[in-house]
Enzyme design. Structure first.
Site, mmCIF file in Angstrom:
data_model
loop_
_atom_site.group_PDB
_atom_site.id
_atom_site.type_symbol
_atom_site.label_atom_id
_atom_site.label_comp_id
_atom_site.label_asym_id
_atom_site.label_seq_id
_atom_site.Cartn_x
_atom_site.Cartn_y
_atom_site.Cartn_z
ATOM 1 N N TRP A 1 -10.854 53.489 21.816
ATOM 2 C CA TRP A 1 -11.883 53.795 22.815
ATOM 3 C C TRP A 1 -11.292 53.497 24.216
ATOM 4 O O TRP A 1 -10.543 53.068 24.360
ATOM 5 C CB TRP A 1 -13.032 52.577 22.958
ATOM 6 C CG TRP A 1 -13.695 52.361 23.748
ATOM 7 C CD1 TRP A 1 -14.538 53.303 23.997
ATOM 8 C CD2 TRP A 1 -13.619 52.452 25.435
ATOM 9 N NE1 TRP A 1 -15.198 53.609 25.262
ATOM 10 C CE2 TRP A 1 -14.676 52.435 26.281
ATOM 11 C CE3 TRP A 1 -13.347 50.858 26.544
ATOM 12 C CZ2 TRP A 1 -15.537 51.701 27.511
ATOM 13 C CZ3 TRP A 1 -13.631 50.758 26.922
ATOM 14 C CH2 TRP A 1 -14.197 51.054 27.666
ATOM 15 N N GLU B 1 -14.047 55.959 19.013
ATOM 16 C CA GLU B 1 -15.444 55.555 19.199
ATOM 17 C C GLU B 1 -15.830 56.195 20.370
ATOM 18 O O GLU B 1 -15.281 56.476 21.746
ATOM 19 C CB GLU B 1 -14.999 54.425 20.273
ATOM 20 C CG GLU B 1 -16.157 53.335 19.857
ATOM 21 C CD GLU B 1 -16.420 51.983 21.271
ATOM 22 O OE1 GLU B 1 -15.020 51.545 21.075
ATOM 23 O OE2 GLU B 1 -17.574 51.545 20.337
ATOM 24 N N LYS C 1 -18.696 57.557 23.706
ATOM 25 C CA LYS C 1 -20.082 56.476 24.222
ATOM 26 C C LYS C 1 -20.407 57.578 25.351
ATOM 27 O O LYS C 1 -20.145 58.303 25.988
ATOM 28 C CB LYS C 1 -19.061 55.798 25.644
ATOM 29 C CG LYS C 1 -19.604 54.719 26.226
ATOM 30 C CD LYS C 1 -18.688 53.922 26.618
ATOM 31 C CE LYS C 1 -19.101 52.622 27.529
ATOM 32 N NZ LYS C 1 -18.854 51.302 27.837
ATOM 33 N N ASP D 1 -20.653 52.399 18.358
ATOM 34 C CA ASP D 1 -21.386 51.658 19.049
ATOM 35 C C ASP D 1 -22.637 52.119 18.992
ATOM 36 O O ASP D 1 -23.191 52.597 19.770
ATOM 37 C CB ASP D 1 -20.380 50.738 20.073
ATOM 38 C CG ASP D 1 -20.174 49.786 20.861
ATOM 39 O OD1 ASP D 1 -21.926 49.850 21.049
ATOM 40 O OD2 ASP D 1 -19.504 49.688 21.214
ATOM 41 N N HIS E 1 -23.862 53.073 22.924
ATOM 42 C CA HIS E 1 -23.091 53.493 23.119
ATOM 43 C C HIS E 1 -23.778 55.217 22.947
ATOM 44 O O HIS E 1 -23.169 56.119 22.912
ATOM 45 C CB HIS E 1 -22.345 53.489 22.884
ATOM 46 C CG HIS E 1 -20.671 53.363 23.585
ATOM 47 N ND1 HIS E 1 -19.240 53.185 23.115
ATOM 48 C CD2 HIS E 1 -21.110 51.831 23.824
ATOM 49 C CE1 HIS E 1 -19.138 52.058 23.538
ATOM 50 N NE2 HIS E 1 -20.487 51.065 24.004
ATOM 51 N N HIS F 1 -19.950 48.981 15.359
ATOM 52 C CA HIS F 1 -19.342 47.672 16.763
ATOM 53 C C HIS F 1 -21.354 47.706 17.143
ATOM 54 O O HIS F 1 -21.898 47.994 18.099
ATOM 55 C CB HIS F 1 -19.009 48.761 18.003
ATOM 56 C CG HIS F 1 -17.482 48.665 18.402
ATOM 57 N ND1 HIS F 1 -16.687 48.945 19.135
ATOM 58 C CD2 HIS F 1 -16.229 47.915 16.929
ATOM 59 C CE1 HIS F 1 -15.359 48.447 19.381
ATOM 60 N NE2 HIS F 1 -15.478 47.733 18.062
ATOM 61 N N ASP G 1 -26.173 49.931 28.064
ATOM 62 C CA ASP G 1 -24.994 49.330 26.957
ATOM 63 C C ASP G 1 -24.842 48.110 27.460
ATOM 64 O O ASP G 1 -23.552 47.779 28.134
ATOM 65 C CB ASP G 1 -23.449 50.086 27.403
ATOM 66 C CG ASP G 1 -22.649 50.203 26.633
ATOM 67 O OD1 ASP G 1 -22.861 49.413 25.007
ATOM 68 O OD2 ASP G 1 -21.127 50.476 26.650
ATOM 69 N N ASP H 1 -24.356 45.179 26.021
ATOM 70 C CA ASP H 1 -23.477 44.600 25.276
ATOM 71 C C ASP H 1 -24.293 42.765 24.875
ATOM 72 O O ASP H 1 -23.549 41.789 25.240
ATOM 73 C CB ASP H 1 -22.254 44.385 25.470
ATOM 74 C CG ASP H 1 -21.157 45.452 25.493
ATOM 75 O OD1 ASP H 1 -21.353 45.587 24.365
ATOM 76 O OD2 ASP H 1 -20.887 46.111 26.202
ATOM 77 N N ASP I 1 -19.573 43.911 18.454
ATOM 78 C CA ASP I 1 -19.220 44.436 19.757
ATOM 79 C C ASP I 1 -19.874 44.169 21.187
ATOM 80 O O ASP I 1 -20.474 44.648 21.395
ATOM 81 C CB ASP I 1 -18.346 45.457 20.004
ATOM 82 C CG ASP I 1 -18.084 46.180 21.001
ATOM 83 O OD1 ASP I 1 -18.257 45.193 22.346
ATOM 84 O OD2 ASP I 1 -17.466 46.769 21.519
HETATM 85 C C1 RNT Z 1 -16.926 49.553 25.329
HETATM 86 C C2 RNT Z 1 -16.669 49.768 23.793
HETATM 87 C C3 RNT Z 1 -15.944 48.486 23.452
HETATM 88 C C4 RNT Z 1 -15.326 48.121 24.509
HETATM 89 C C5 RNT Z 1 -13.772 47.610 23.883
HETATM 90 C C6 RNT Z 1 -14.182 45.207 24.241
HETATM 91 O O1 RNT Z 1 -17.906 50.137 25.924
HETATM 92 O O2 RNT Z 1 -17.920 49.660 22.937
HETATM 93 O O3 RNT Z 1 -15.534 48.798 22.396
HETATM 94 O O4 RNT Z 1 -16.532 46.882 23.916
HETATM 95 O O5 RNT Z 1 -13.143 47.742 23.515
HETATM 96 ZN ZN ZN Z 2 -17.429 49.199 21.113
#
Ligand code: RNT
Ligand code: ZN
Length: 418
Positions: free
Chosen positions: A186, A225, A227, A258, A261, A285, A293, A295, A325
């Site tokens: 990523w 990955e 985003k 993810d 994302h 993720h 995003d 998290d 994640d």
């Molecule tokens: C960031 C991505 C990525 C990170 C990790 C820490 O938006 O989701 O995967 O969260 O690499």
């Molecule tokens: Zn991620």
């Protein structure tokens, strides 16, 4: 909770499911074989152990300053083992390059190698844990808005070297554990404001990826990955979903989905069946975006459940790798691991317990009302009793019993960290 009570409730649940054509014993076996890839970075808010670690950058942010985050590799390992002891089953650990053993030495990103991870390999073997890996392109003086799509060749080459080395590290880890190590790639590359020459950055990204992925390794699987945007990089993301979908399908590379994302109303679950027709495997993720995003800790919400249902309905459980994640620094971090991991498991369990054969039959025969009735019924079937049984069989706390254990660990260990 008393084990006898759990077993009694399970017996009733087993019969209830059997009446709908679902074999709970088989599902419990499948659950035993369902391995999450736990992200190491929840334990310390994505800081890592570089001796000269600076501020976090790259469009991601961990918020909150709940006391007790892991300050070094020993504390991080301890916390992860504590979390693992409260989660049924056996799970992988997902490392980032900045979590290597630096031993106080500054090893720059373009100098990393397997020596920084030998201790991890040993630790993992000792604790019967398989490892996955990530290159770390963020939080570094050379990673401004752009890394491998930077027009400056020196910067690009620095990060290409980092990512190539990370692939070699992942391959060595995979070989040592005799199980492929997934390496997630990523990059945050993007721009804050209007971008005229998007084609330039995307061409550079393509060229850099071609170079990074040139080498083929037997024990390593790269995954890309995408985003939608990062903080401070709101207008354009070089590695967009379209970019990586096209790149991965053309080059037969894995894709990481993810769940934070995408646009808020976009269904990640809906992507599974399309992607799997064109890419070899998927990495997840699993996260929880709240308005962006953010998290937040994964919970058993509708989007997560639907994602797991789609995987099971597509018969694709073994073509998917189940990474987590999220990074919430505002609550007990071990509690965050346990809640999120158990939530992901519960989603998988519910997906596996769905009486999908009958539902399929109704769908194919265009019996819409019957299909809907079965799908509604699934929601209130006693899956919880099956999860409790799964916990008992794995010798981990049932229900809320893990709270007291985490409180105790906090009292004795994490609250004493400065
Ligand atoms: C960031 C991505 C990525 C990170 C990790 C820490 O938006 O989701 O995967 O969260 O690499
Ligand atoms: Zn991620």
């Amino acid at each position: 909770m008393k084990d006898q009570l759990v077993h009694a409730a399970y017996q009733i649940a087993k019969e209830r499911y059997a009446a709908l054509g679902v074999d709970t014993e088989q599902v419990l076996r499948q659950m035993q074989d369902f391995h999450l890839s736990m992200h190491c970075w929840q334990a310390d808010d994505v800081c890592g152990f570089e001796p000269k670690a600076g501020a976090m950058s790259g469009g991601i942010q961990s918020t909150g300053n709940y006391p007790g985050k892991a300050r070094n590799i020993d504390e991080l390992r301890m916390d992860i083992l504590k979390a693992k002891s409260l989660i049924p089953g056996n799970h992988r650990l997902n490392l980032h390059e900045i979590y290597g053993e630096f031993n106080g030495k500054m090893i720059d990103r373009n100098e990393c190698d397997i020596n920084m991870f030998r201790g991890w390999i040993e630790w993992a073997r000792e604790h019967d844990t398989k490892l996955d890996f990530n290159s770390t392109n963020f939080s570094h003086p050379k990673s401004g808005n752009l890394t491998i799509s930077h027009p400056d060749k020196d910067i690009r080459d620095f990060w290409i070297e980092h990512m190539k080395r990370c692939r070699a590290i992942a391959n060595a880890i995979g070989e040592a554990q005799q199980d492929p190590c997934i390496i997630n790639l990523w990059i945050h590359d993007g721009s804050k404001d209007l971008t005229v020459d998007r084609l330039l950055y995307r061409s550079l990204l393509k060229e850099s990826l071609d170079e990074i992925l040139k080498e083929k390794y037997p024990w390593e699987k790269p995954s890309l990955e995408s985003k939608v945007f990062g903080i401070g990089l709101e207008t354009m993301t070089v590695g967009s979903n379209d970019f990586y979908t096209a790149y991965a399908s053309k080059n037969n590379v894995m894709i990481t989905l993810d769940t934070g994302h995408f646009h808020p109303t976009e269904s990640v679950a809906d992507k599974v069946s399309s992607m799997l027709l064109f890419v070899p495997e998927l990495m997840l993720h699993v996260s929880r975006p709240v308005r962006w995003d953010s998290d937040h800790v994964t919970i058993m919400d509708d989007p997560t459940l639907e994602l797991f249902q789609e995987i099971v309905r597509a018969g694709a459980t073994d073509r998917v790798h189940y990474g987590l994640d999220y990074f919430d620094g505002s609550i007990n971090r071990i509690g965050a691991y346990v809640i999120g991991s158990r939530a992901a498991q519960r989603c998988m369990l519910r997906a596996l317990l769905e009486p999908v054969k009958t539902i399929h039959t109704h769908e194919i025969a265009e019996r819409g009302f019957q299909k809907l009735a079965w799908m509604e019924e699934e929601k209130s079937l006693p899956w919880q009793a099956v999860y409790d049984e799964f916990c008992v069989r794995n010798n981990v706390p049932v229900g809320l019993d893990f709270i007291a254990e985490i409180e105790q660990y906090e009292k004795e260990i994490t609250s004493k960290r400065g």
